[in-house]
Enzyme design. Structure first.
Site, PDB file in Angstrom:
ATOM      1  N   GLY B  36       5.039 -23.389 -18.394  1.00  0.00           N
ATOM      2  CA  GLY B  36       4.738 -23.669 -19.791  1.00  0.00           C
ATOM      3  C   GLY B  36       4.091 -25.023 -19.898  1.00  0.00           C
ATOM      4  N   GLY B  39       5.885 -30.480 -22.642  1.00  0.00           N
ATOM      5  CA  GLY B  39       6.671 -30.558 -23.874  1.00  0.00           C
ATOM      6  C   GLY B  39       7.147 -29.217 -24.372  1.00  0.00           C
ATOM      7  N   GLU B 174      10.086 -29.173 -11.250  1.00  0.00           N
ATOM      8  CA  GLU B 174       8.815 -29.621 -10.685  1.00  0.00           C
ATOM      9  C   GLU B 174       8.975 -30.219  -9.293  1.00  0.00           C
ATOM     10  OE1 GLU B 174       6.085 -31.398 -13.291  1.00  0.00           O
ATOM     11  OE2 GLU B 174       7.079 -30.692 -15.101  1.00  0.00           O
TER      12      GLU B 174
HETATM   13  N1  LIG Z   1      16.560 -36.707 -25.129  1.00  0.00           N
HETATM   14  C1  LIG Z   1      15.551 -36.375 -25.959  1.00  0.00           C
HETATM   15  N2  LIG Z   1      15.489 -36.921 -27.190  1.00  0.00           N
HETATM   16  C2  LIG Z   1      14.491 -36.593 -28.028  1.00  0.00           C
HETATM   17  N3  LIG Z   1      13.513 -35.730 -27.733  1.00  0.00           N
HETATM   18  C3  LIG Z   1      13.503 -35.154 -26.527  1.00  0.00           C
HETATM   19  C4  LIG Z   1      14.518 -35.457 -25.576  1.00  0.00           C
HETATM   20  N4  LIG Z   1      14.280 -34.752 -24.450  1.00  0.00           N
HETATM   21  C5  LIG Z   1      13.161 -34.041 -24.697  1.00  0.00           C
HETATM   22  N5  LIG Z   1      12.688 -34.276 -25.934  1.00  0.00           N
HETATM   23  C6  LIG Z   1      11.521 -33.631 -26.553  1.00  0.00           C
HETATM   24  O1  LIG Z   1      11.697 -32.252 -26.444  1.00  0.00           O
HETATM   25  C7  LIG Z   1      10.471 -31.615 -26.116  1.00  0.00           C
HETATM   26  C8  LIG Z   1      10.625 -30.817 -24.849  1.00  0.00           C
HETATM   27  O2  LIG Z   1      10.725 -31.727 -23.757  1.00  0.00           O
HETATM   28  P1  LIG Z   1      10.926 -31.293 -22.244  1.00  0.00           P
HETATM   29  O3  LIG Z   1      11.109 -32.506 -21.442  1.00  0.00           O
HETATM   30  O4  LIG Z   1      11.962 -30.248 -22.175  1.00  0.00           O
HETATM   31  O5  LIG Z   1       9.504 -30.656 -21.913  1.00  0.00           O
HETATM   32  P2  LIG Z   1       8.988 -30.080 -20.545  1.00  0.00           P
HETATM   33  O6  LIG Z   1       8.616 -28.680 -20.817  1.00  0.00           O
HETATM   34  O7  LIG Z   1       9.922 -30.349 -19.463  1.00  0.00           O
HETATM   35  O8  LIG Z   1       7.662 -30.939 -20.351  1.00  0.00           O
HETATM   36  P3  LIG Z   1       7.032 -31.551 -19.013  1.00  0.00           P
HETATM   37  O9  LIG Z   1       6.234 -30.436 -18.450  1.00  0.00           O
HETATM   38  O10 LIG Z   1       6.161 -32.650 -19.529  1.00  0.00           O
HETATM   39  O11 LIG Z   1       8.118 -32.009 -18.151  1.00  0.00           O
HETATM   40  C9  LIG Z   1       9.439 -32.712 -26.003  1.00  0.00           C
HETATM   41  O12 LIG Z   1       8.733 -32.768 -27.221  1.00  0.00           O
HETATM   42  C10 LIG Z   1      10.241 -33.959 -25.811  1.00  0.00           C
HETATM   43  O13 LIG Z   1       9.593 -35.080 -26.357  1.00  0.00           O
HETATM   44 MG   LIG Z   2       9.974 -31.604 -17.725  1.00  0.00          MG
END
Ligand SMILES: Nc1ncnc2c1ncn2[C@@H]1O[C@H](COP(=O)(O)OP(=O)(O)OP(=O)(O)O)[C@@H](O)[C@H]1O
Ligand SMILES: [Mg+2]
Lengths: 378, 251
Positions: B36, B39, B174
């Site tokens: 995905g 974010g 990752e």
């Molecule tokens: N502890 C937190 N407090 C506030 N917002 C958060 C927190 N953790 C994640 N987010 C928000 O939640 C959303 C999902 O984040 P997440 O890290 O799960 O994405 P991801 O799919 O792992 O992305 P990436 O591929 O960049 O690692 C993002 O918009 C992020 O900014």
């Molecule tokens: Mg991530």
């Protein structure tokens, strides 16, 4: 590369250390430290710092209230003298138990936080204990006067009841003064050092170092950091309590000032000065500080004038007035300067200094072989 | 059989809905990839499996145990290990020590007061840890301090630390991020090899090359919901997936 550990090496290390400690009266005599009072202090504060290092050096938790356990140990020892008699062994055992219980209570609460908040909590508890010892707890601590052994005390198992003269701890008839006092403390230190060495090499010891390095990874590895830190806190509190008991064997007196924050700070200095996380460092640090305290606090204007007497008067007067700030009562200023120099130039403490010197020697003797093995480890 | 079942998980950070009604079933023995855009909520979802985050609503079942509200170390002891987006290792310790710690954790549990035993006399722990280091190709570096490793080696060390625990479920966030192509291929080989041990794996990955060479099943997460699921080949051509990534560019 980190040096490989082996039981054999540790035994040799321990035996050499034991011989060095037991012969201190001989080899420390040339620098004027070969007398029992001072040597005994080396042992007691070495023990205190060794225990402190088990917490701070291994887990990285910086307690600023360890003097509280020193004080609890002293009070427990004097009470044991009062109730059971002047034998130092039961006094030491009782001190270890009470300070362990005390550490369990304080640790349980303080370890809910880490970093600076943990330090502040321990400091607060120690200052509370100090104030309580002065006020509410006077029936137990005898407040400002300090707790001492009286002739009228029960001393249930004491055979020396009839004896006149000052009350001094005695081990089955051997009075704990002079060299007897030193050797008693030396043997306690050696036992405690041996235990510390085993902890360093144990699975428990490596878990404590894991706490310091990465608690997050520990959690996701199926380990619970809290009981590990608490166990380290209690063990190091017990070491402090034992040191507190030893402080009372030659002079069976316990006062609240032993719990003051300056005493807590001192053990931090000793440990960092010598080298936190190393086995010998804290003992070096403790000895160094006690040695300099002994020398510098003995100076006064009179002795300074004698030392700088060879200078012309107009230089001598300012020199003496400046240096007098650093000696006598002001010797803590010297300590402060020394501490700053060490932290800035040798963040690993004296032990780092020694290993740098050692490496210098190795390099000049075996140039060819060291080149390739640029070890990031040490 | 399903080893991990996620139903109706919601998680919001303030006003931001990071996860929205996520349902997911991971079959035992499979490699299940979650892909995905940035974010999308992938890491957040993984955090809900290991006790770092508690979902606002929904359930996460690991076999018969609910993982919600369990402490991280309990979840690990139940058989879930995790590799992080940035390697989490014991940087001040040697590689061998790094691997010995999880090995002991598995044998002795979450706390053991072995303060008087000698670790260097514990042949069982030593041998098992050394074997593991050999498996990931780090045996010669066993006495190095972990902080001095390259990024790729740190990742391999972290994998070794997870694998030595024989987890039932391995979560990888990752695992090849920031690696060179060569290191990436090494890691894929390694992950394939441990596939033989029958460990179920959930892999979050951006690198499609990794996904298609490893995964048995793929779930696509976008804006906090699973938008489609299936075999890698099916996913590849799905228009919804291409829509989610860069609004329609080809994978
Ligand atoms: N502890 C937190 N407090 C506030 N917002 C958060 C927190 N953790 C994640 N987010 C928000 O939640 C959303 C999902 O984040 P997440 O890290 O799960 O994405 P991801 O799919 O792992 O992305 P990436 O591929 O960049 O690692 C993002 O918009 C992020 O900014
Ligand atoms: Mg991530």
């Amino acid at each position: 590369m980190t040096s490989k550990t082996s039981p054999m090496r540790d035994w040799i290390f321990f035996v050499v250390f034991a011989i060095a400690v037991l012969t201190m009266p001989i080899w420390l005599a040339p620098i004027g430290a070969g007398y029992p009072d001072l040597l005994q202090k080396f042992m007691i504060y070495g023990l205190f710092a060794t225990g402190f290092n088990l917490l701070f050096g291994l887990t990285g938790y910086l307690s600023f209230g360890h003097a509280a356990f020193l004080g609890v140990g002293s009070y427990s020892a004097v009470w044991t003298f009062k109730l059971l008699g002047m034998n130092p062994v039961p006094a030491a055992i009782v001190a270890v138990i009470t300070s362990g219980i005390f550490a369990l209570l304080i640790g349980y609460v303080s370890l809910r936080r880490s970093g600076i908040y943990f330090s502040i909590l321990t400091l607060a508890f120690a200052q509370m204990s100090y104030n309580l010892a002065y006020s509410v707890l006077t029936p137990i601590t005898n407040g400002e006067t300090g707790l001492r052994v009286l002739r009228t005390d029960p001393r249930l198992f004491d055979s020396s009841n009839a004896v006149d003269g000052p009350l001094i701890a005695n081990l089955f008839g051997i009075e704990m003064t002079g060299y007897a006092g030193f050797y008693f403390c030396a043997i306690v230190l050696l036992i405690a050092f041996f235990i510390a060495q085993r902890i360093f090499r144990s699975p428990f010891g490596i878990m404590l170092r894991a706490v310091k390095t990465n608690q997050n990874r520990m959690n996701y590895t199926g380990l619970n950091p809290r009981p590990y830190t608490l166990a380290a806190f209690v063990i190091s509190g017990m070491y402090a309590g034992l040191a507190g008991a030893l402080l009372c064997i030659t002079d069976p007196l316990a006062g609240a000032e032993r719990m003051q924050w300056t005493a807590s700070g001192e053990v931090v200095l000793m440990t960092i000065l010598g080298g936190a996380g190393t086995l010998l460092g804290p003992i070096f640090g403790a000895a160094l500080i006690k040695y300099f305290e002994n020398i510098f606090s003995a100076f006064n204007d009179q002795t300074l004038h004698e030392i700088f007497g060879f200078l012309p008067d107009f230089i001598e007067v300012p020199v003496v007035s400046v240096t007098s700030l650093f000696v006598g009562e002001g010797w803590h200023l010297t300590l402060g300067v020394l501490f700053m120099l060490i932290v800035i130039f040798l963040p690993g403490g004296l032990m780092e200094g020694f290993s740098r010197i050692g490496r210098l020697f190795k390099r000049s003797s075996g140039k060819s072989e060291s080149r390739g093995a640029a070890a990031p480890a040490d | 059989m399903e080893i991990l079942k996620v139903s109706g998980v919601n998680k919001a950070f303030g006003g931001l809905k990071a996860l929205h009604d996520v349902n997911l079933a991971v079959e035992e023995g499979m490699v299940h990839a979650i892909i995905g855009p940035n974010g999308a909520g992938k890491s957040t979802l993984l955090n809900c499996f290991v006790g770092r985050l508690i979902p606002d609503t929904g359930t996460v079942m690991f076999g018969d145990t609910s993982l919600i509200g369990l402490k991280a170390h309990k979840i690990n002891q139940a058989g879930v290990s995790r590799v992080f987006q940035t390697p989490e290792i014991f940087s001040d310790l040697t590689l061998l020590e790094n691997v010995m710690i999880p090995t002991m954790a598995r044998r002795d549990g979450e706390f053991a007061l072995h303060a008087f035993k000698r670790l260097d006399r514990d042949a069982e722990i030593h041998d098992k840890s050394m074997h593991m280091l050999e498996d990931v190709g780090l045996a010669e570096k066993k006495d190095m301090i972990a902080a001095s490793l390259s990024r790729g080696d740190k990742r391999r060390l972290e994998l070794a630390m997870c694998l030595v625990q024989d987890p039932k479920l391995l979560l990888l966030d990752e695992p090849t991020a920031g690696m060179s192509r060569a290191d990436t291929n090494n890691t894929i080989d390694l992950l394939k090899r441990i596939g033989d041990r029958g460990i179920t794996k959930v892999v979050i990955e951006h690198d499609m090359h990794v996904v298609f060479s490893l995964a048995d099943k793929v779930s696509v997460l976008a804006q906090g919901t699973v938008i489609c699921e299936g075999k890698p080949q099916e996913i590849k051509g799905d228009p919804r997936v291409q829509e989610a990534y860069l609004g329609g560019a080809h994978l």
